[in-house]
Scaffold this motif. Structure first.
Motif, PDB file in Angstrom:
ATOM      1  N   ASN A 177      81.300  88.603  24.441  1.00 31.04           N
ATOM      2  CA  ASN A 177      81.201  89.182  23.405  1.00 31.04           C
ATOM      3  C   ASN A 177      81.246  88.555  22.178  1.00 31.04           C
ATOM      4  O   ASN A 177      81.396  87.310  22.320  1.00 31.04           O
ATOM      5  CB  ASN A 177      82.508  90.305  23.224  1.00 31.04           C
ATOM      6  CG  ASN A 177      83.698  89.651  23.287  1.00 31.04           C
ATOM      7  OD1 ASN A 177      83.819  88.644  22.782  1.00 31.04           O
ATOM      8  ND2 ASN A 177      84.718  90.286  24.114  1.00 31.04           N
ATOM      9  N   LYS A 178      81.175  89.141  21.028  1.00 33.98           N
ATOM     10  CA  LYS A 178      80.747  88.413  19.749  1.00 33.98           C
ATOM     11  C   LYS A 178      82.152  87.570  19.339  1.00 33.98           C
ATOM     12  O   LYS A 178      82.107  86.580  18.827  1.00 33.98           O
ATOM     13  CB  LYS A 178      80.448  89.644  18.662  1.00 33.98           C
ATOM     14  CG  LYS A 178      79.072  90.185  18.692  1.00 33.98           C
ATOM     15  CD  LYS A 178      78.681  91.148  17.796  1.00 33.98           C
ATOM     16  CE  LYS A 178      77.593  91.899  17.759  1.00 33.98           C
ATOM     17  NZ  LYS A 178      77.433  92.756  16.945  1.00 33.98           N
ATOM     18  N   VAL A 179      83.244  88.417  19.625  1.00 29.58           N
ATOM     19  CA  VAL A 179      84.482  87.779  19.240  1.00 29.58           C
ATOM     20  C   VAL A 179      84.536  86.357  19.861  1.00 29.58           C
ATOM     21  O   VAL A 179      84.869  85.072  19.412  1.00 29.58           O
ATOM     22  CB  VAL A 179      85.753  88.391  19.464  1.00 29.58           C
ATOM     23  CG1 VAL A 179      86.848  87.610  19.143  1.00 29.58           C
ATOM     24  CG2 VAL A 179      85.688  89.729  18.751  1.00 29.58           C
ATOM     25  N   HIS A 180      84.206  86.270  21.431  1.00 32.11           N
ATOM     26  CA  HIS A 180      84.542  85.199  22.229  1.00 32.11           C
ATOM     27  C   HIS A 180      83.275  84.087  21.694  1.00 32.11           C
ATOM     28  O   HIS A 180      83.670  83.063  21.642  1.00 32.11           O
ATOM     29  CB  HIS A 180      84.098  85.653  23.665  1.00 32.11           C
ATOM     30  CG  HIS A 180      84.411  84.320  24.728  1.00 32.11           C
ATOM     31  ND1 HIS A 180      84.495  84.562  25.963  1.00 32.11           N
ATOM     32  CD2 HIS A 180      84.758  83.076  24.469  1.00 32.11           C
ATOM     33  CE1 HIS A 180      84.577  83.497  26.565  1.00 32.11           C
ATOM     34  NE2 HIS A 180      84.962  82.569  25.834  1.00 32.11           N
ATOM     35  N   LEU A 181      81.999  84.528  21.368  1.00 29.98           N
ATOM     36  CA  LEU A 181      81.171  83.640  20.870  1.00 29.98           C
ATOM     37  C   LEU A 181      81.535  82.927  19.708  1.00 29.98           C
ATOM     38  O   LEU A 181      81.377  81.833  19.305  1.00 29.98           O
ATOM     39  CB  LEU A 181      79.778  84.295  20.823  1.00 29.98           C
ATOM     40  CG  LEU A 181      79.090  84.492  22.231  1.00 29.98           C
ATOM     41  CD1 LEU A 181      77.772  85.532  21.932  1.00 29.98           C
ATOM     42  CD2 LEU A 181      78.582  83.053  22.762  1.00 29.98           C
ATOM     43  N   PHE A 182      82.159  83.822  18.893  1.00 30.74           N
ATOM     44  CA  PHE A 182      82.419  83.218  17.496  1.00 30.74           C
ATOM     45  C   PHE A 182      83.497  82.370  17.537  1.00 30.74           C
ATOM     46  O   PHE A 182      83.407  81.162  16.871  1.00 30.74           O
ATOM     47  CB  PHE A 182      83.017  84.429  16.377  1.00 30.74           C
ATOM     48  CG  PHE A 182      83.294  84.027  15.220  1.00 30.74           C
ATOM     49  CD1 PHE A 182      82.178  84.174  14.286  1.00 30.74           C
ATOM     50  CD2 PHE A 182      84.576  83.539  14.545  1.00 30.74           C
ATOM     51  CE1 PHE A 182      82.265  83.705  12.760  1.00 30.74           C
ATOM     52  CE2 PHE A 182      84.552  83.208  13.335  1.00 30.74           C
ATOM     53  CZ  PHE A 182      83.580  83.165  12.360  1.00 30.74           C
ATOM     54  N   GLU A 183      84.517  82.550  18.489  1.00 33.63           N
ATOM     55  CA  GLU A 183      85.691  81.449  18.712  1.00 33.63           C
ATOM     56  C   GLU A 183      85.149  80.188  19.325  1.00 33.63           C
ATOM     57  O   GLU A 183      85.657  79.324  18.761  1.00 33.63           O
ATOM     58  CB  GLU A 183      86.749  82.161  19.585  1.00 33.63           C
ATOM     59  CG  GLU A 183      87.295  83.373  18.589  1.00 33.63           C
ATOM     60  CD  GLU A 183      88.426  83.954  19.418  1.00 33.63           C
ATOM     61  OE1 GLU A 183      88.682  83.637  20.659  1.00 33.63           O
ATOM     62  OE2 GLU A 183      89.412  84.887  18.836  1.00 33.63           O
TER      63      GLU A 183
END
Length: 230
Positions: A177-183
């Motif tokens: 998901n986007k949150v995981h990729l951002f982190e």
């Protein structure tokens, strides 16, 4: 030991001096440029580790400065915008900014963002990849030289475009998901905006896909995130 050096490109003297004071208190060496032309000249001629770049600048705006920097220099660029409008944020990321921060912001948040980007960048430069070169059909990714080839033609990616592609390709067929990729790619927890991921995925597809609206490599899994199809 050489101090980490940061260039602040900001035409508001009080804001530039406040940013400088906080950064120097955190151990960084700083320079200030008060217009786009001077900022670009300093960025291309100096040995800076990161650039804090305001959007609204005299002589040459921040978008144009960022574009020219990206053509010559491979270092993190953090854009500062007075507007939270999506179009301004997307434009900055389109021109190659790694991240953005919206005014007004707390100086401590700016310092935290800068530290995170610098640490992430240093780890990426010094780390040997456990996966080595990756090849999928017409796409080849070389992590040691940070080069990407599509149908044997080299494709120029920004720092974060490469990091995002390599992370996804290193974990094929998994959905993130986007949150995981951002982190994982930006290395910042709860300080940024996952819209950054969306824009970088779009730019990446424009560069590596034969048909960007119908991608064969970086797929959207609706309601879940993105997946690299091996």
């Amino acid at each position: 030991m050489r101090k980490t050096s940061i260039l602040i490109v900001e035409d508001d003297k009080s804001i530039a001096e406040l940013e400088r004071d906080y950064l120097e208190a955190s151990g960084y060496r700083t320079d200030i440029a008060d217009n786009g032309e001077t900022g670009l000249e300093k960025a291309l001629g100096g040995q800076y580790d990161l650039i804090v770049l305001d959007v609204m600048l005299p002589k040459l705006n921040g978008f144009e400065v960022c574009k020219h920097i990206r053509e010559e220099v491979d270092i993190p660029v953090l854009m500062v915008t007075a507007s939270s409008e999506d179009i301004d944020v997307i434009r900055g990321l389109d021109f190659g900014a790694d991240d953005y921060i919206t005014k007004p912001f707390k100086p401590a948040e700016l310092v935290a963002r800068i530290k995170a980007h610098l640490n992430r960048y240093e780890r990426l430069k010094g780390r040997k990849s456990e996966y080595g070169e990756l090849e999928f059909r017409e796409l080849r990714i070389d992590p040691e030289s940070r080069r990407v080839f599509v149908r044997d033609e080299e494709i120029v990616l920004t720092v974060k475009e490469f990091d995002l592609l390599y992370f996804l390709a290193s974990h094929p067929n998994r959905v993130f998901n986007k949150v995981h990729l951002f982190e994982r790619v930006w290395g910042i927890d709860a300080l940024g905006d996952t819209q950054t991921v969306t824009v970088h995925v779009r730019k990446l597809r424009e560069k590596i896909e034969r048909d960007p609206p119908n991608p064969s490599f970086v797929e959207t899994v609706w309601g879940a995130g993105y997946r690299f199809r091996a």
